[in-house]
Design an enzyme around this catalytic site. Structure first.
Site, PDB file in Angstrom:
ATOM      1  CB  SER A 739      16.945  56.970 -71.060  1.00  0.00           C
ATOM      2  OG  SER A 739      16.723  57.177 -72.436  1.00  0.00           O
ATOM      3  CG  HIS A 740      21.824  53.700 -70.157  1.00  0.00           C
ATOM      4  ND1 HIS A 740      22.910  54.481 -69.825  1.00  0.00           N
ATOM      5  CD2 HIS A 740      21.578  52.919 -69.072  1.00  0.00           C
ATOM      6  CE1 HIS A 740      23.303  54.173 -68.593  1.00  0.00           C
ATOM      7  NE2 HIS A 740      22.510  53.239 -68.114  1.00  0.00           N
TER       8      HIS A 740
END
Length: 783
Positions: A739-740
């Site tokens: 994920s970011h």
């Protein structure tokens, strides 16, 4: 002059997000890159209508996505993952496109050289995700593929929900059987070849057996150079051979094969972590899993597994041998034929229900008698057991449970008396004139004999007590509220600590509890008396729990007495409830007592190391047996040389511990090369360790965040501002390894536990202080 052939062989130099896709679009064969229209911000400001007209002309009636491609995005220094805006599902009309482009540009700085690009929205997606072509932390050759099957293209990058993560060792990728994963790997390998880059972060989707590439960027983190020299292939081959040997028949064990897990039976993942340093690992083996565990089971009437280690270590990662464990839960007076069938049944059930690997004592094995067990035993008849065999299992469990729980002369009461002996032995060694090596040796010996051995019995009794309590609720004898009220009435050590913290003088409090440390076997975990303010500096406003004298009704005891008597159980209802209460309280109390000896051993090792100039950070890599041998033998080397020789060996080996990725449950030897990560196993980011106060999601705007561990429901990139606030750690309920927020934590060196699941997350948000040790893969509540 370039020829067509030379252009095809020329390596693509990665630059911006849009330009990377442009360069790859016509050269990839293993995947597809959708059509894209790219323009500079300055071009849009000059004539936004012309830009929108071209987009409408190019994409017709298809919904589009307006995507960022800033100059600072996906560059060599930083990915800026999730920092800039992209707008999904935009209607293909001028007004909608212009509005969405403005949204994206508003997330940029003021440079007109930044780009925006437009692509058609992909429909009919089966999977969407992100693939790392190397481990970002170590640079070791693993494909780490994090994906979701919910149909949304931003689920993984936004960390919105729990996702699936597949780990594949590059050199053994052919062992991966999943067609989807194989196609993603094939796409990654092609892009690696075309770019000449081995460390890539690739965003993708999968639809109609085709891989679609959304983004390609370099992994910006720089791993420690020490990991690049490791021959992990050779090490994994040795583990593969070892597991194959463990899976063969053993004349002293029931069952055709074994299963290895980090959570079943004495749960090393929770107690010492998935990547413990040598001192923690060797100390836990010495005090519990080498032999003490088996002595206790034998003493309590289970099969004799003495001389069988319960735990094995693969490159320093501890695993419980489930076949050994399951054998040890079978009553010794059960006939061999039925016992063999029962061991096989346990192994098959775990293999078929891998998610039960941390619940084996409640959901898989029958380790004691309790009301309602007959109904559960009847399910065995559907698995090849006869009625006589299930009756034999029931009777042997009843006999075993009666022996443990008897009020006079029962095994549990004997162990409770035995644990008190350790108090005397502890004081005796502390006040003696033994040299420091002698004190360490005898604290260990007495701890095994009068500490962890009776503790193991008391902990087993507590498990049986909880099993009875659960059965009362399942049988309708009590409500869930009554069960909760009973448990809250127990006078546990945790409750006593909370009360004593407010009622005792600080010195008196530390005399009683000062030896405790969050990591019982970890020399790097501070004792309460070494760091009081860290653990209790925020406790002044707490109010101790009110006393709760709950008891069950007379009607409950009357019904229970009749039930127990009809089944041939030795205890009356009130005796049984007293046993449950004493066993659960006794488990905590006995741990308080034996952990004093363990903590003193660690303290003495620290003092011993200080004499020769070694800090705890070095001593953490010492094998406890190196010190034990010094008690009975002496050689020509100085103490520091002996210690450093062992420390250097174990410190080098620990690089392998940090680098290797193994599944939580190994059912066959090939599992070590390709496996899925269970959803509620957190994705740990970086190899760092932090201990800090907690700020939950709802408190972010009103709390100082500097130096705090922040808990968020999801790994949403909208929380990116947190990285400007000096946070020391991050925990999310949902989200994946790619994920970011995970990528940002990688880049900034912030330890994180991403996607830990609702059960763990609830504990974290209700805590005041956490210890997040990403390298050791542990997340502990310490206050």
């Amino acid at each position: 002059m370039k020829t067509e052939t030379s252009e095809k062989n020329e390596k693509i130099i990665l630059s911006s997000k849009a330009q990377n896709l442009f360069a790859l679009k016509d050269r990839v064969k293993q995947s597809v890159i959708l059509p894209l229209f790219c323009f500079k911000v300055s071009d849009f400001f000059e004539n936004e209508n012309a830009v929108a007209d071209k987009a409408v002309s190019m994409f017709g009636k298809t919904d589009v996505i307006i995507r960022s491609s800033a100059m600072s995005e996906d560059c060599a220094e930083s990915s800026c993952a999730g920092v800039f805006r992209s707008v999904l599902n935009v209607s293909p009309d001028k007004e909608s496109i212009i509005s969405a482009v403005r949204e994206v540009i508003d997330s940029y700085d003021n440079s007109g050289e930044n780009e925006v690009f437009i692509q058609p929205m992909l429909t009919g997606t089966e999977y969407c995700g992100v693939a790392f072509t190397e481990d970002p932390e170590t640079g070791v050759g693993y494909y780490i593929i994090n994906y979701s099957a919910d149909g949304y293209t931003d689920t993984v990058t936004a960390g919105k929900n729990n996702t699936e993560t597949c780990i594949v060792f590059k050199e053994a990728k052919d062992m991966c059987a999943d067609n989807f994963i194989k196609k993603v790997i094939g796409s990654c390998e092609e892009i690696m070849y075309l770019t000449g880059e081995q460390r890539l972060d690739i965003e993708f989707a999968y639809a109609e057996e085709t891989v679609y590439i959304f983004q390609v960027r370099k992994i910006t983190t720089v791993p420690d150079a020490a990991f690049s020299t490791l021959n992990l292939s050779d090490s994994l081959n040795k583990i593969h051979k070892k597991i194959k040997k463990l899976n063969s028949r053993h004349p002293g064990l029931l069952g055709d094969k074994t299963i290895l897990g980090v959570m079943p039976d004495w749960n090393p993942a929770e107690i010492i972590g998935l990547r413990p340093k040598m001192l923690s690992l060797s100390l836990y083996m010495e005090l519990v899993t080498d032999s003490i565990w088996a002595y206790q089971r034998d003493n309590y009437g289970y099969r004799n597994l003495r001389s069988h280690p319960l735990m094995v270590s693969f490159l320093g990662i501890p695993y419980i041998d489930a076949r050994v464990s399951f054998n040890s839960f079978i009553p010794k007076n059960l006939d061999d034929r039925t016992a063999e069938k029962l061991a096989g049944y346990y192994l098959r059930k775990l293999e078929d229900n891998k998610f039960l690997h941390d619940k084996v004592e409640f959901e898989i094995v029958f380790s004691c008698w309790y009301p309602g067990i007959q109904k559960k035993l009847e399910t065995l008849c559907n698995c090849g057991f006869t009625k006589d065999e299930t009756a034999g299992i029931r009777n042997s469990l009843l006999e075993l449970t009666n022996r443990i729980m008897k009020e006079d002369g029962g095994l549990f009461r004997s162990d409770m008396a035995r644990i008190e002996t350790l108090n005397e032995k502890y004081k005796e060694i502390c006040e003696s004139e033994l040299p420091i090596v002698g004190k360490i040796y005898w604290h260990l010996e007495y701890c095994k004999r009068y500490g962890t051995l009776p503790f193991a019995g008391i902990a087993r009794a507590a498990f049986i007590g909880v099993q009875f309590l659960n059965s009362f609720e399942e049988c309708g004898l009590i409500s869930s509220h009554e069960k909760a009220m009973f448990l809250s009435s127990l006078n546990t050590v945790s409750r006593q600590i909370n009360s004593d913290l407010h009622n005792l003088d600080k010195n008196v409090f530390l005399e009683k509890y000062g030896h405790l440390r969050p990591g019982t076997y970890d020399i790097l975990s501070k004792r309460y008396d070494e760091s009081f303010e860290t653990y209790f500096g925020v406790a002044d406003n707490e109010v101790p729990d009110k006393e709760n004298n709950f008891d069950f009704s007379s009607e409950f005891y009357s019904v229970l007495d009749q039930l127990l008597d009809s089944e041939g159980f030795v205890c009356k209802g009130r005796e049984l409830v007293r046993f449950i209460k004493d066993a659960i309280e006794g488990r905590e109390y006995s741990k308080l007592i034996f952990s004093r000896s363990v903590s003193m051993v660690l303290k003495l090792i620290g003092e011993f190391g200080a004499r020769v100039g070694l800090e705890p950070e070095y001593l953490a890599f010492l094998n406890i047996n190196t010190i034990k041998r010094m008690y009975s033998s002496i050689n020509h080397q100085d103490v520091k040389d002996i210690f450093m020789e062992d420390i250097r060996t174990n410190r080098t080996a620990y690089d392998y511990t940090l680098s290797v990725k193994l599944p939580a449950l190994i059912t066959r030897e090939d599992d070590i090369y390709s496996f899925m990560i269970a959803q509620e196993n957190p994705n740990f980011v970086t190899l760092g360790r932090v201990q800090a106060g907690v700020v939950a999601d709802g408190e972010i705007n009103s709390s100082a965040l500097q130096g705090k561990i922040v808990c968020l429901p999801s790994a949403d990139p909208g929380y990116d501002f947190l990285f400007t606030c000096g946070i020391s750690g991050l925990v999310t309920c949902f989200g994946g390894a790619n994920s970011h927020m995970a990528i940002r934590c990688h880049e900034l060196g912030i330890p994180a536990a991403i996607g830990c699941g609702s059960r763990i997350y609830k504990k974290c948000v209700s805590a005041k202080k956490l210890e997040l040790d990403a390298g050791n893969r542990t997340l502990k509540v310490i206050a």
